[in-house]
Design a protein around this motif. Structure first.
Motif, PDB file in Angstrom:
ATOM      1  N   LEU A  17     -34.662  30.040 -39.747  1.00  0.00           N
ATOM      2  CA  LEU A  17     -34.703  29.705 -41.171  1.00  0.00           C
ATOM      3  C   LEU A  17     -33.449  30.222 -41.885  1.00  0.00           C
ATOM      4  CD1 LEU A  17     -38.062  30.077 -42.940  1.00  0.00           C
ATOM      5  CD2 LEU A  17     -36.044  30.721 -44.174  1.00  0.00           C
ATOM      6  N   ILE A  18     -33.042  31.436 -41.531  1.00  0.00           N
ATOM      7  CA  ILE A  18     -31.855  32.017 -42.172  1.00  0.00           C
ATOM      8  C   ILE A  18     -30.623  31.183 -41.854  1.00  0.00           C
ATOM      9  CG2 ILE A  18     -30.293  34.006 -42.142  1.00  0.00           C
ATOM     10  CD1 ILE A  18     -32.728  35.785 -41.791  1.00  0.00           C
ATOM     11  N   LEU A  19     -30.478  30.812 -40.572  1.00  0.00           N
ATOM     12  CA  LEU A  19     -29.306  30.001 -40.206  1.00  0.00           C
ATOM     13  C   LEU A  19     -29.320  28.669 -40.938  1.00  0.00           C
ATOM     14  CD1 LEU A  19     -26.950  30.154 -37.970  1.00  0.00           C
ATOM     15  CD2 LEU A  19     -28.393  32.110 -38.349  1.00  0.00           C
ATOM     16  N   GLY A  20     -30.508  28.061 -41.044  1.00  0.00           N
ATOM     17  CA  GLY A  20     -30.618  26.803 -41.782  1.00  0.00           C
ATOM     18  C   GLY A  20     -30.194  26.986 -43.223  1.00  0.00           C
ATOM     19  N   PRO A  59     -24.032  12.286 -55.106  1.00  0.00           N
ATOM     20  CA  PRO A  59     -25.477  12.557 -55.145  1.00  0.00           C
ATOM     21  C   PRO A  59     -26.184  11.859 -53.988  1.00  0.00           C
ATOM     22  CG  PRO A  59     -24.693  11.728 -57.267  1.00  0.00           C
ATOM     23  CD  PRO A  59     -23.543  11.651 -56.325  1.00  0.00           C
ATOM     24  N   VAL A  60     -27.365  12.240 -53.677  1.00  0.00           N
ATOM     25  CA  VAL A  60     -28.185  11.731 -52.568  1.00  0.00           C
ATOM     26  C   VAL A  60     -27.538  12.077 -51.226  1.00  0.00           C
ATOM     27  CG1 VAL A  60     -29.371   9.779 -51.518  1.00  0.00           C
ATOM     28  CG2 VAL A  60     -29.087   9.865 -54.007  1.00  0.00           C
ATOM     29  N   VAL A  61     -26.285  11.598 -51.021  1.00  0.00           N
ATOM     30  CA  VAL A  61     -25.600  11.916 -49.765  1.00  0.00           C
ATOM     31  C   VAL A  61     -25.551  13.435 -49.584  1.00  0.00           C
ATOM     32  CG1 VAL A  61     -23.437  11.717 -48.480  1.00  0.00           C
ATOM     33  CG2 VAL A  61     -24.204   9.848 -49.950  1.00  0.00           C
ATOM     34  N   HIS A  62     -25.265  14.134 -50.680  1.00  0.00           N
ATOM     35  CA  HIS A  62     -25.109  15.581 -50.609  1.00  0.00           C
ATOM     36  C   HIS A  62     -26.398  16.243 -50.112  1.00  0.00           C
ATOM     37  CE1 HIS A  62     -22.912  19.155 -52.681  1.00  0.00           C
ATOM     38  NE2 HIS A  62     -23.192  19.375 -51.417  1.00  0.00           N
ATOM     39  N   VAL A  63     -27.519  15.806 -50.701  1.00  0.00           N
ATOM     40  CA  VAL A  63     -28.805  16.376 -50.302  1.00  0.00           C
ATOM     41  C   VAL A  63     -29.060  16.103 -48.827  1.00  0.00           C
ATOM     42  CG1 VAL A  63     -31.293  16.138 -50.577  1.00  0.00           C
ATOM     43  CG2 VAL A  63     -29.838  16.325 -52.597  1.00  0.00           C
ATOM     44  N   VAL A  64     -28.800  14.862 -48.412  1.00  0.00           N
ATOM     45  CA  VAL A  64     -29.085  14.497 -47.025  1.00  0.00           C
ATOM     46  C   VAL A  64     -28.205  15.295 -46.070  1.00  0.00           C
ATOM     47  CG1 VAL A  64     -29.006  12.604 -45.347  1.00  0.00           C
ATOM     48  CG2 VAL A  64     -29.880  12.202 -47.645  1.00  0.00           C
ATOM     49  N   VAL A  65     -26.923  15.376 -46.396  1.00  0.00           N
ATOM     50  CA  VAL A  65     -26.006  16.096 -45.505  1.00  0.00           C
ATOM     51  C   VAL A  65     -26.385  17.579 -45.430  1.00  0.00           C
ATOM     52  CG1 VAL A  65     -23.616  16.875 -45.212  1.00  0.00           C
ATOM     53  CG2 VAL A  65     -24.088  14.507 -45.825  1.00  0.00           C
ATOM     54  N   ALA A  66     -26.690  18.168 -46.591  1.00  0.00           N
ATOM     55  CA  ALA A  66     -27.038  19.591 -46.598  1.00  0.00           C
ATOM     56  C   ALA A  66     -28.325  19.832 -45.806  1.00  0.00           C
ATOM     57  CB  ALA A  66     -27.180  20.094 -48.026  1.00  0.00           C
ATOM     58  N   MET A  67     -29.282  18.918 -45.978  1.00  0.00           N
ATOM     59  CA  MET A  67     -30.545  19.068 -45.261  1.00  0.00           C
ATOM     60  C   MET A  67     -30.299  18.981 -43.752  1.00  0.00           C
ATOM     61  SD  MET A  67     -33.663  19.743 -45.993  1.00  0.00           S
ATOM     62  CE  MET A  67     -34.009  19.407 -47.698  1.00  0.00           C
ATOM     63  N   LEU A  68     -29.456  18.025 -43.361  1.00  0.00           N
ATOM     64  CA  LEU A  68     -29.106  17.885 -41.940  1.00  0.00           C
ATOM     65  C   LEU A  68     -28.426  19.153 -41.435  1.00  0.00           C
ATOM     66  CD1 LEU A  68     -27.799  14.238 -41.424  1.00  0.00           C
ATOM     67  CD2 LEU A  68     -29.718  15.379 -40.284  1.00  0.00           C
ATOM     68  N   ALA A  69     -27.540  19.697 -42.260  1.00  0.00           N
ATOM     69  CA  ALA A  69     -26.857  20.931 -41.865  1.00  0.00           C
ATOM     70  C   ALA A  69     -27.869  22.044 -41.649  1.00  0.00           C
ATOM     71  CB  ALA A  69     -25.839  21.332 -42.929  1.00  0.00           C
ATOM     72  N   GLY A  70     -28.878  22.103 -42.533  1.00  0.00           N
ATOM     73  CA  GLY A  70     -29.940  23.086 -42.365  1.00  0.00           C
ATOM     74  C   GLY A  70     -30.643  22.909 -41.039  1.00  0.00           C
ATOM     75  N   PHE A  71     -30.934  21.638 -40.718  1.00  0.00           N
ATOM     76  CA  PHE A  71     -31.597  21.357 -39.446  1.00  0.00           C
ATOM     77  C   PHE A  71     -30.733  21.838 -38.284  1.00  0.00           C
ATOM     78  CE2 PHE A  71     -32.534  18.836 -35.721  1.00  0.00           C
ATOM     79  CZ  PHE A  71     -33.914  18.782 -35.717  1.00  0.00           C
ATOM     80  N   VAL A  72     -29.444  21.501 -38.338  1.00  0.00           N
ATOM     81  CA  VAL A  72     -28.550  21.851 -37.239  1.00  0.00           C
ATOM     82  C   VAL A  72     -28.437  23.369 -37.098  1.00  0.00           C
ATOM     83  CG1 VAL A  72     -26.162  21.752 -36.425  1.00  0.00           C
ATOM     84  CG2 VAL A  72     -27.262  19.707 -37.335  1.00  0.00           C
ATOM     85  N   GLY A  73     -28.296  24.054 -38.245  1.00  0.00           N
ATOM     86  CA  GLY A  73     -28.175  25.513 -38.197  1.00  0.00           C
ATOM     87  C   GLY A  73     -29.354  26.152 -37.492  1.00  0.00           C
ATOM     88  N   GLY A  74     -30.553  25.776 -37.928  1.00  0.00           N
ATOM     89  CA  GLY A  74     -31.741  26.328 -37.294  1.00  0.00           C
ATOM     90  C   GLY A  74     -31.842  25.910 -35.845  1.00  0.00           C
ATOM     91  N   ALA A  75     -31.473  24.644 -35.589  1.00  0.00           N
ATOM     92  CA  ALA A  75     -31.609  24.105 -34.228  1.00  0.00           C
ATOM     93  C   ALA A  75     -30.732  24.872 -33.255  1.00  0.00           C
ATOM     94  CB  ALA A  75     -31.248  22.625 -34.221  1.00  0.00           C
ATOM     95  N   ILE A  76     -29.525  25.212 -33.679  1.00  0.00           N
ATOM     96  CA  ILE A  76     -28.643  25.977 -32.789  1.00  0.00           C
ATOM     97  C   ILE A  76     -29.290  27.320 -32.462  1.00  0.00           C
ATOM     98  CG2 ILE A  76     -26.439  27.206 -32.671  1.00  0.00           C
ATOM     99  CD1 ILE A  76     -25.265  24.918 -34.365  1.00  0.00           C
ATOM    100  N   TRP A  77     -29.815  27.988 -33.491  1.00  0.00           N
ATOM    101  CA  TRP A  77     -30.414  29.313 -33.292  1.00  0.00           C
ATOM    102  C   TRP A  77     -31.625  29.221 -32.363  1.00  0.00           C
ATOM    103  CZ3 TRP A  77     -26.950  32.527 -34.260  1.00  0.00           C
ATOM    104  CH2 TRP A  77     -27.196  33.857 -34.471  1.00  0.00           C
TER     105      TRP A  77
END
Lengths: 432, 431
Positions: free
Chosen positions: A162-165, A180-198
């Motif tokens: 969760l922290i990495l996300g 707008p919109v793109v930003h939310v989607v990209v950030a959310m994806l980044a959150g997914f990737v961060g947690g996924a790596i951990w």
């Protein structure tokens, strides 16, 4: 939960035992509805609600709240005062005890669901919106634990994931300009990737070196915590002109939309629910999910059937981490709107109790997360109104899970007679 | 997974879990040692500027005064790094011969590496070695108690994730009892009882109701955090004089022994709790490896079916061991309140139970190994704050990660063979 009715695994066995045992004590009128050949989700939900495991859950919650009440009563100074002259006027002591517990729980209810002191419907229901706000990260993080349980892994690392996300989603959110919109989607994806790596690290080490995922994820939690603390001392993560461990605010384009004025309830809930739908689909409708469950049920048999256990561990931990990462992203983009050292609170650990209460099914996890979100929201109000420390929630949460994990104990407490019960052995896949 | 061969060293073989092939050689530890050794050689030695690192060896009150030790940092670091590489070469030789890596090898390697780092970090400055070690031991005490608690349980096959909860509840109850009774010794008696209470819950749920051990452990931690935080908020903080003013034990100086230079004041000028710790470490070591009781415990942890056949009541051995572990951890918890702080604070263990778990694993489920691992972690922890004071460039947050990173490396098999008791975490259900 719905899927478990079909599949023969340890949990179903347990549920089967319970339903035989407890339904008689908790029959709801809806139970008599005729079932069709292919029950709809709604009907399955009703059936689930009336089967034994639900009754057991309710009894566990009641028992936990009762013990919580005892704790509230014995630590209340008013009760102490009344107890000091107990032998001359015992009634006062009992009255003080009743006031102490009932006021605390009334405040909790008004803070969690409906506030009857408000005059408009919208304002009266605001507490429920707060509950859902608290539930949002719990849903996603709870799924991260639940999905791992189903694959036979104990993901204690939702906290770190969760922290990495939150770190990645937060960084995209405050540092990078996007439409707008793109930003939310990209950030959310980044959150997914961060947690996924951990999460993936833990899965990979388990798969290749055989290290126990519990130890690795616990250690990764601490590493993530210190990593966040370190990043918050560096320039890119600090507000300009400040030397405090907190990041700049999210750019407006990256903020999750808040539909209700005055409430922090945000679009993150939708993302969390989407994650639940995805997890449900993964577990019940996809080949990959079938492999995961096969590995969780019996890794040796899965190997024999040609499933790569190691690869399943890595993949599932990757996905679990991603789900927890989404929880982190909703925290930073929807609730707190900036990164700080305590962004993850105790969410990763609460997520374990959520997944256990939800019996590792996506629907159960969502419902459990809402219950714990409500407890948390209610306890905040309770602390403000009756000075009962918010930590009572931790006690109640832990007790609920303990009781649910040991059905014979709850039956013993409520004197429910059962036909000879066989203890359920927790295999690597079973969880409670 | 393992470098043990049944063929060459029959005396040291232990029952291997089925996924472990007896003849595979694990090249990971020697490679890891080499990489770390080369890193030390290059970064701490060759690339570093030459300066003098000064270590104070005595405190002002010592009977025997020693002059501070001043060493040329570059040369010393290089020598120590070469020592690391020699250890790595020995590990290569052992692996080549498919022999078991002795426990002292990672300990020696760790010491050399840390000293090489220390000399490099202190270059151009001065620190007190005695103070550094005193701080390290103080931090390590709860880790050691916790690791022993975990070990007693896991050797019999019960995983104890609730060590942190047991430490915290020991800290809590010892503080409360000592305040209410106005007597530190009563607090010290209450501490193991608190640990046993938490351990009893763990034992009932895992051994009687067969609930997954890790889950119960996690949940018990949450329960103890909840109960102690709640009571802290409702009783201990508002009525501090009555509930939370235990005070603390003074230090007892042991004559003669405490006069030994450097280690004397570190080891023999401590509170009663630390002296008890020495005894407990020795007791657990002897009991586990040199008594019939220990043999039975290990049999239960390695092969419960066989132990049962031999007439050992598996579940009651486990139940008893979990309770003993709880008593040890609870007693260790008293260190926080009655020796360190003199007052109970919310979540004052700060995850010490999890570090204890790490120390136990790095120490390979042996008391001696766990003590060294705990000391190493305590040393690294303390170093981070000491280096912060002398203006060392590496951020303390990154230094604080080291024990956790090391644990991951250890369980990933990069620092030698890590093999938990075979039946660890598996409930025993008599058929």
């Amino acid at each position: 939960m719905t899927d478990q009715d079909k599949r023969p695994d340890t949990e179903t066995r347990q549920d089967g035992d319970d339903s035989g045992a407890v339904t008689t004590t908790d029959q709801k009128p809806d139970a008599g509805k005729p079932a069709q050949d292919e029950p709809s989700i709604g009907q399955r939900f009703l059936r689930e609600l009336t089967t034994g495991s639900t009754a057991l859950t309710i009894l566990s919650v009641v028992l936990a709240l009762l013990i919580g009440a005892i704790l509230i009563v014995v630590s209340d100074p008013d009760v102490h005062a009344a107890a000091s002259y107990f032998f001359s006027r015992p009634g006062d002591t009992f009255a003080a005890m009743w006031t102490s517990a009932s006021e605390a729980y009334a405040a909790m209810f008004s803070g969690a669901i409906i506030d009857f002191d408000e005059y408009t419907v919208g304002r009266a229901l605001r507490p429920f919106a707060d509950s859902l706000t608290y539930a949002t990260p719990l849903i996603a993080a709870g799924l991260a634990v639940a999905l791992a349980f189903r694959t036979g892994l104990l993901n204690i690392g939702a906290q770190g994931q969760l922290i990495l996300g939150a770190i990645l989603a937060g960084y995209i959110g405050f540092a990078i300009d996007l439409p707008p919109v793109v930003h939310v989607v990209v950030a959310m994806l980044a959150g997914f990737v961060g947690g996924a790596i951990w999460g993936g690290i833990a899965g990979f080490i388990k798969a290749t070196r055989g290290a126990h995922e519990v130890i690795v994820t616990i250690m990764l939690n601490y590493i993530a915590l210190f990593l966040l603390a370190y990043l918050l001392t560096t320039d890119p993560f600090q507000r300009e002109g400040e030397d405090l461990p907190r990041s700049p605010f999210m750019l407006p384009t990256a903020e999750l939309w808040r539909p209700i004025e005055g409430s922090r309830l945000n679009l993150g809930l939708v993302f969390a629910l989407l994650a639940a739908v995805y997890t449900w689909w993964l577990l019940n409708r996809s080949t990959m999910g079938f492999r995961f469950k096969a590995v969780g049920f019996n890794p040796h048999a899965a190997t024999t059937a040609g499933i790569s256990v190691g690869r399943s561990y890595t993949t599932v931990m990757f996905i679990c981490g991603g789900l927890a990462g989404i929880a982190g992203a909703t925290q930073v983009m929807g609730t707190s709107l900036h990164l700080h050292g305590a962004i993850a609170e105790q969410l990763g650990f609460d997520a374990i109790t959520v997944a256990l209460l939800g019996r590792s099914s996506p629907i159960g996890t969502v419902l459990a997360a809402i219950l714990f979100g409500a407890l948390r929201a209610g306890a905040t109000t309770m602390q403000a109104q009756t000075q009962t420390p918010i930590d009572i929630v931790l006690v109640v949460q832990a007790l609920i899970v303990l009781f649910i994990a040991a059905p014979p104990l709850v039956r013993a407490v409520f004197r429910i007679k059962v036909r000879a019960t066989r203890p359920v052995a927790p295999g690597s896949g079973g969880l409670a | 997974m393992t470098e043990t061969t049944t063929a060459t060293t029959p005396a040291t073989t232990e029952p291997e879990s089925e996924n472990v092939k007896a003849l595979t050689r694990n090249w990971a530890p020697p490679i890891a040692y080499t990489v770390l050794g080369l890193f030390a050689l290059v970064v701490f030695g060759i690339l570093a500027d030459s300066a003098t690192a000064t270590f104070g060896l005595s405190t002002r009150s010592d009977a025997i005064q020693l002059d501070p030790l001043a060493v040329p940092s570059k040369l010393t670091s290089i020598v120590l790094a070469v020592g690391c590489l020699l250890a790595a070469a020995y590990a290569f030789w052992l692996t080549g011969k498919a022999r078991k890596q002795p426990l002292w090898l990672p300990i020696l390697f760790g010491l050399l590496f840390v000293m090489s780092f220390l000399v490099w970090a202190v270059a151009g400055a001065a620190i007190s070695l005695t103070g550094l070690l005193q701080g390290a031991l103080a931090l390590a005490v709860p880790f050691i108690f916790g690791a022993l608690c975990g070990m007693v349980g896991e050797r019999s096959g019960v995983i104890n994730i609730a060590i942190d909860g047991q430490l915290l509840f020991g800290a809590f109850l010892s503080g409360v009892v000592a305040s209410l009774a106005g007597n530190l010794w009563l607090g010290l008696i209450a501490a193991p009882i608190a640990g046993v209470m938490v351990a009893w819950l763990l034992a009932v749920f895992t051994i009687k109701y067969f609930v997954n051990q890790i889950i119960v452990g996690v949940v018990l931690n949450v329960l103890v955090y909840g109960v102690t935080n709640f009571l802290y908020g409702s009783l201990l903080a508002p009525e501090q004089d009555t509930w939370n003013s235990p005070g603390k034990f003074g230090k007892l100086e042991i004559p003669l022994l405490s006069d030994i230079p450097v280690i004397g004041p570190v080891l023999f000028n401590q509170t009663i709790i630390v002296y008890v710790m020495y005894v407990v470490v020795a007791l657990v070591h002897v009991a586990l490896f040199h008594t019939r009781w220990g043999l039975r415990v290990r049999a239960v942890g390695e092969h419960p079916e066989a132990a049962d056949t031999a007439g050992i009541d598996v579940n009651s051995v486990r139940f008893r061991n979990v309770l003993i572990g709880g008593a040890i951890a609870g007693f260790g918890g008293a260190f926080f309140t009655l020796a360190q702080q003199g007052i109970f604070n919310k979540e004052m263990t700060a995850g010490a139970g999890f570090i204890a778990l790490a120390a136990m694993i790095m120490g390979r489920w042996t008391p001696i190994g766990a003590v060294f691992a705990a000391l190493l972690i305590g040393f690294a922890d303390n170093l981070q704050s000491v280096l912060g004071i002398i203006g060392f460039p590496i951020p303390s947050e990154l230094m604080a990660m080291t024990p956790y990173l090391l644990t991951i490396l250890a369980v990933a098999g990069l620092v030698g063979k890590i093999r938990p008791p075979a039946a660890n975490g598996v409930p025993y259900i008599k058929s």
